[in-house]
Design an enzyme around this catalytic site. Structure first.
Site, mmCIF file in Angstrom:
data_model
loop_
_atom_site.group_PDB
_atom_site.id
_atom_site.type_symbol
_atom_site.label_atom_id
_atom_site.label_comp_id
_atom_site.label_asym_id
_atom_site.label_seq_id
_atom_site.Cartn_x
_atom_site.Cartn_y
_atom_site.Cartn_z
ATOM 1 N N HIS A 68 -6.739 7.973 12.270
ATOM 2 C CA HIS A 68 -6.238 6.593 12.214
ATOM 3 C C HIS A 68 -4.737 6.509 11.929
ATOM 4 C CE1 HIS A 68 -10.630 5.207 11.271
ATOM 5 N NE2 HIS A 68 -10.439 5.461 12.545
ATOM 6 N N CYS B 219 15.454 -1.171 20.896
ATOM 7 C CA CYS B 219 15.063 -1.928 22.102
ATOM 8 C C CYS B 219 14.869 -3.418 21.799
ATOM 9 C CB CYS B 219 13.798 -1.336 22.727
ATOM 10 S SG CYS B 219 12.267 -1.798 21.889
ATOM 11 N N GLY C 283 -16.843 10.692 1.092
ATOM 12 C CA GLY C 283 -16.202 9.429 0.726
ATOM 13 C C GLY C 283 -15.923 8.485 1.876
ATOM 14 N N THR C 284 -16.907 8.315 2.740
ATOM 15 C CA THR C 284 -16.760 7.316 3.806
ATOM 16 C C THR C 284 -18.046 6.513 3.942
ATOM 17 O OG1 THR C 284 -16.286 6.938 6.160
ATOM 18 C CG2 THR C 284 -17.365 9.038 5.622
ATOM 19 N N CYS D 179 8.458 -0.007 22.856
ATOM 20 C CA CYS D 179 8.758 1.247 23.575
ATOM 21 C C CYS D 179 7.985 2.423 22.983
ATOM 22 C CB CYS D 179 10.263 1.530 23.578
ATOM 23 S SG CYS D 179 10.917 2.016 21.966
ATOM 24 N N ASP E 235 -3.089 8.163 4.336
ATOM 25 C CA ASP E 235 -2.232 8.312 3.145
ATOM 26 C C ASP E 235 -1.489 9.644 3.042
ATOM 27 O OD1 ASP E 235 -4.215 10.143 2.290
ATOM 28 O OD2 ASP E 235 -5.253 8.616 1.103
ATOM 29 N N CYS F 256 13.513 -2.245 16.369
ATOM 30 C CA CYS F 256 13.881 -1.031 17.088
ATOM 31 C C CYS F 256 15.174 -1.299 17.880
ATOM 32 C CB CYS F 256 12.743 -0.704 18.042
ATOM 33 S SG CYS F 256 12.991 0.690 19.118
ATOM 34 N N ARG G 256 0.834 -1.215 0.000
ATOM 35 C CA ARG G 256 0.000 0.000 0.000
ATOM 36 C C ARG G 256 0.861 1.256 0.000
ATOM 37 N NH1 ARG G 256 -3.675 -0.721 4.858
ATOM 38 N NH2 ARG G 256 -4.298 1.375 4.246
HETATM 39 C C1 BJW Z 1 -16.432 7.800 -2.971
HETATM 40 C C2 BJW Z 1 -15.580 7.775 -4.091
HETATM 41 C C3 BJW Z 1 -15.363 9.013 -4.737
HETATM 42 C C4 BJW Z 1 -15.679 5.773 -3.321
HETATM 43 N N1 BJW Z 1 -15.976 10.131 -4.275
HETATM 44 N N2 BJW Z 1 -17.028 8.920 -2.548
HETATM 45 C C5 BJW Z 1 -19.094 0.949 18.334
HETATM 46 C C6 BJW Z 1 -19.944 0.094 17.668
HETATM 47 C C7 BJW Z 1 -19.440 -0.997 16.958
HETATM 48 C C8 BJW Z 1 -18.073 -1.251 16.928
HETATM 49 C C9 BJW Z 1 -17.230 -0.416 17.602
HETATM 50 C C10 BJW Z 1 -17.741 0.669 18.293
HETATM 51 N N3 BJW Z 1 -16.695 1.333 18.843
HETATM 52 C C11 BJW Z 1 -15.541 0.695 18.503
HETATM 53 C C12 BJW Z 1 -15.839 -0.387 17.764
HETATM 54 C C13 BJW Z 1 -14.842 -1.344 17.205
HETATM 55 C C14 BJW Z 1 -14.165 -0.880 15.954
HETATM 56 C C15 BJW Z 1 -15.220 -0.668 14.869
HETATM 57 O O1 BJW Z 1 -15.587 0.415 14.508
HETATM 58 N N4 BJW Z 1 -15.698 -1.752 14.289
HETATM 59 C C16 BJW Z 1 -16.710 -1.673 13.228
HETATM 60 C C17 BJW Z 1 -16.086 -2.041 11.865
HETATM 61 C C18 BJW Z 1 -17.845 -2.574 13.585
HETATM 62 N N5 BJW Z 1 -13.408 0.344 16.176
HETATM 63 C C19 BJW Z 1 -12.170 0.313 16.665
HETATM 64 O O2 BJW Z 1 -11.645 -0.733 17.020
HETATM 65 C C20 BJW Z 1 -11.457 1.646 16.816
HETATM 66 N N6 BJW Z 1 -10.877 1.785 18.105
HETATM 67 C C21 BJW Z 1 -11.598 1.972 19.200
HETATM 68 O O3 BJW Z 1 -12.802 2.055 19.172
HETATM 69 O O4 BJW Z 1 -10.840 2.097 20.341
HETATM 70 C C22 BJW Z 1 -11.487 1.928 21.604
HETATM 71 C C23 BJW Z 1 -11.322 0.484 21.948
HETATM 72 C C24 BJW Z 1 -10.124 0.049 22.440
HETATM 73 C C25 BJW Z 1 -9.984 -1.282 22.791
HETATM 74 C C26 BJW Z 1 -11.032 -2.177 22.565
HETATM 75 C C27 BJW Z 1 -12.219 -1.726 22.003
HETATM 76 C C28 BJW Z 1 -12.365 -0.389 21.696
HETATM 77 C C29 BJW Z 1 -10.292 1.735 15.837
HETATM 78 C C30 BJW Z 1 -10.712 1.732 14.415
HETATM 79 C C31 BJW Z 1 -9.484 1.721 13.498
HETATM 80 C C32 BJW Z 1 -9.863 1.610 12.031
HETATM 81 N N7 BJW Z 1 -8.700 1.381 11.283
HETATM 82 C C33 BJW Z 1 -8.786 1.274 9.808
HETATM 83 C C34 BJW Z 1 -7.407 0.772 9.302
HETATM 84 C C35 BJW Z 1 -6.352 1.877 9.419
HETATM 85 C C36 BJW Z 1 -5.003 1.371 9.041
HETATM 86 C C37 BJW Z 1 -4.908 1.012 7.581
HETATM 87 O O5 BJW Z 1 -5.158 1.864 6.701
HETATM 88 O O6 BJW Z 1 -4.574 -0.132 7.314
HETATM 89 O O7 BJW Z 1 -9.113 2.554 9.238
HETATM 90 S S1 BJW Z 1 -10.119 0.257 9.267
HETATM 91 C C38 BJW Z 1 -10.450 1.170 7.789
HETATM 92 O O8 BJW Z 1 -11.815 1.663 7.826
HETATM 93 C C39 BJW Z 1 -9.530 2.400 7.851
HETATM 94 C C40 BJW Z 1 -10.474 3.504 7.418
HETATM 95 O O9 BJW Z 1 -9.994 4.744 7.891
HETATM 96 C C41 BJW Z 1 -11.784 3.094 8.015
HETATM 97 C C42 BJW Z 1 -12.998 3.733 7.380
HETATM 98 O O10 BJW Z 1 -13.144 3.306 6.057
HETATM 99 P P1 BJW Z 1 -13.678 4.346 4.942
HETATM 100 O O11 BJW Z 1 -12.681 5.400 4.737
HETATM 101 O O12 BJW Z 1 -15.057 4.772 5.293
HETATM 102 O O13 BJW Z 1 -13.642 3.438 3.637
HETATM 103 P P2 BJW Z 1 -14.805 2.519 2.972
HETATM 104 O O14 BJW Z 1 -14.159 1.704 1.930
HETATM 105 O O15 BJW Z 1 -15.567 1.808 4.011
HETATM 106 O O16 BJW Z 1 -15.788 3.575 2.276
HETATM 107 C C43 BJW Z 1 -15.413 4.307 1.109
HETATM 108 C C44 BJW Z 1 -16.553 5.238 0.747
HETATM 109 O O17 BJW Z 1 -16.142 6.103 -0.296
HETATM 110 C C45 BJW Z 1 -17.813 4.517 0.240
HETATM 111 O O18 BJW Z 1 -18.940 5.121 0.861
HETATM 112 C C46 BJW Z 1 -17.820 4.799 -1.275
HETATM 113 O O19 BJW Z 1 -19.129 4.831 -1.823
HETATM 114 C C47 BJW Z 1 -17.160 6.155 -1.298
HETATM 115 N N8 BJW Z 1 -16.458 6.547 -2.536
HETATM 116 N N9 BJW Z 1 -15.125 6.522 -4.322
HETATM 117 C C48 BJW Z 1 -16.764 10.063 -3.224
HETATM 118 N N10 BJW Z 1 -14.537 9.125 -5.867
HETATM 119 ZN ZN ZN Z 2 11.497 0.097 20.838
#
Ligand code: BJW
Ligand code: ZN
Length: 251
Positions: A122, A153, A190-191, A133, A107, A151, A74
């Site tokens: 994120h 460490c 776009g989310t 560490c 990105d 690292c 990526r």
């Molecule tokens: C266009 C287009 C164009 C296309 N023009 N539009 C409450 C309820 C349920 C679950 C949870 C909750 N609270 C927490 C959770 C758990 C979890 C979660 O949310 N799970 C759900 C999936 C169910 N959340 C977490 O774990 C978060 N942490 C947290 O809550 O901490 C507290 C905690 C600690 C310990 C234990 C428990 C809780 C962290 C979330 C981290 C998400 N990380 C990622 C990966 C990042 C690293 C990487 O890049 O590899 O982030 S996941 C991935 O999804 C990435 C994105 O930022 C994120 C959102 O995706 P996005 O951007 O919306 O993409 P798509 O593909 O889904 O959508 C694209 C959109 O664009 C579409 O609508 C298209 O139509 C549109 N589109 N082209 C305009 N040209």
């Molecule tokens: Zn370290």
């Protein structure tokens, strides 16, 4: 109100022209036109690589080489891409408004486009950090590394992004929430809005009285409690929106 991008309602432009603070809350769709795959679309990263399984700490510790390789792949795509017309239009809005960008993207393209105030919920794929560490490595990531480096460490180094089950970077969500509560208008661009706690931010803006506008190619990802929906690609919709409001601001 649901509208194709070509027809932006005059009411929306009037409200925008009267706004002072605006928020762009972006997801991977805003970078799609830069050639970076989204997560959950037909060509989404999830489909090809089962990223839901890859983007968590346990997977990395179980199979660090595989997860690292996925991030290196990526990083190469991102390294070879450029900000698109959508990113650039968001910068243009700074000419007339107090703009905060809240992005779920890792990105770095909002920074590269020149946005001045970006909150990254994120993390950022261009950085690494130590799994033990916590030291942050901001230097150029070596794209040729096939395995995660270690690292000083002794522990493994990982990308500085937020995986499922991990907390968001300290203080960033709180700042994002404050911006949403203080803004006059919020564009949700776009989310799919399925990842929490990021997905709660539009509701924070709504309940503080802001006008919330969805910009998306897919009507299914429009939340019906929002005032306006501009259907289209962000690289088309946002520059068109800017040109319309510019006319009101300049004359
Ligand atoms: C266009 C287009 C164009 C296309 N023009 N539009 C409450 C309820 C349920 C679950 C949870 C909750 N609270 C927490 C959770 C758990 C979890 C979660 O949310 N799970 C759900 C999936 C169910 N959340 C977490 O774990 C978060 N942490 C947290 O809550 O901490 C507290 C905690 C600690 C310990 C234990 C428990 C809780 C962290 C979330 C981290 C998400 N990380 C990622 C990966 C990042 C690293 C990487 O890049 O590899 O982030 S996941 C991935 O999804 C990435 C994105 O930022 C994120 C959102 O995706 P996005 O951007 O919306 O993409 P798509 O593909 O889904 O959508 C694209 C959109 O664009 C579409 O609508 C298209 O139509 C549109 N589109 N082209 C305009 N040209
Ligand atoms: Zn370290």
């Amino acid at each position: 109100m649901i509208t194709e991008a070509a027809v932006i309602p005059g009411e929306l432009i009037d409200k925008l022209a009267d706004s002072r603070k605006i928020v762009f809350f972006t997801g991977s769709g805003v970078s799609a036109e830069s050639g970076i795959p989204t997560f959950r679309g037909d060509d989404g990263l999830w489909k090809k690589f089962s990223a839901q399984e890859l983007a968590n700490f346990d997977s990395f510790m179980r199979n660090p080489d595989m997860v690292w390789e996925w991030y290196q792949y990526r990083r190469r795509i991102i390294h070879d891409s450029e900000p698109n017309a959508g990113h650039r239009a968001i910068v243009d809005f700074e000419k007339y408004f107090d703009v905060t960008v809240i992005t779920q993207n890792v990105d770095d393209l909002h920074h590269r486009a020149g946005s001045s105030h970006v909150l990254e919920l994120h993390g950022n794929i261009t950085r690494n950090k130590c799994t033990q560490c916590g030291e942050i490595f901001t230097g150029e990531v070596r794209l040729e590394d096939r395995k995660p480096p270690r690292c000083a460490c002794g522990a493994l180094i990982r990308p500085d992004v937020v995986w499922f089950g991990e907390n968001l970077p300290e203080g960033v969500y709180e700042k994002a929430e404050e911006s949403c509560e203080a803004c006059d208008m919020m564009f949700v661009v776009g989310t799919s809005g399925v990842v929490y706690p990021a997905a709660l931010l539009p509701s924070a803006a709504l309940s503080s009285g802001a006008i919330v506008v969805d910009v998306n190619i897919d009507e299914e990802d429009h939340q019906h409690n929002r005032r306006f929906f501009l259907k289209g690609r962000s690289g088309d919709v946002l520059p068109a929106l800017f040109e319309r409001v510019k006319i009101l601001k300049e004359y």
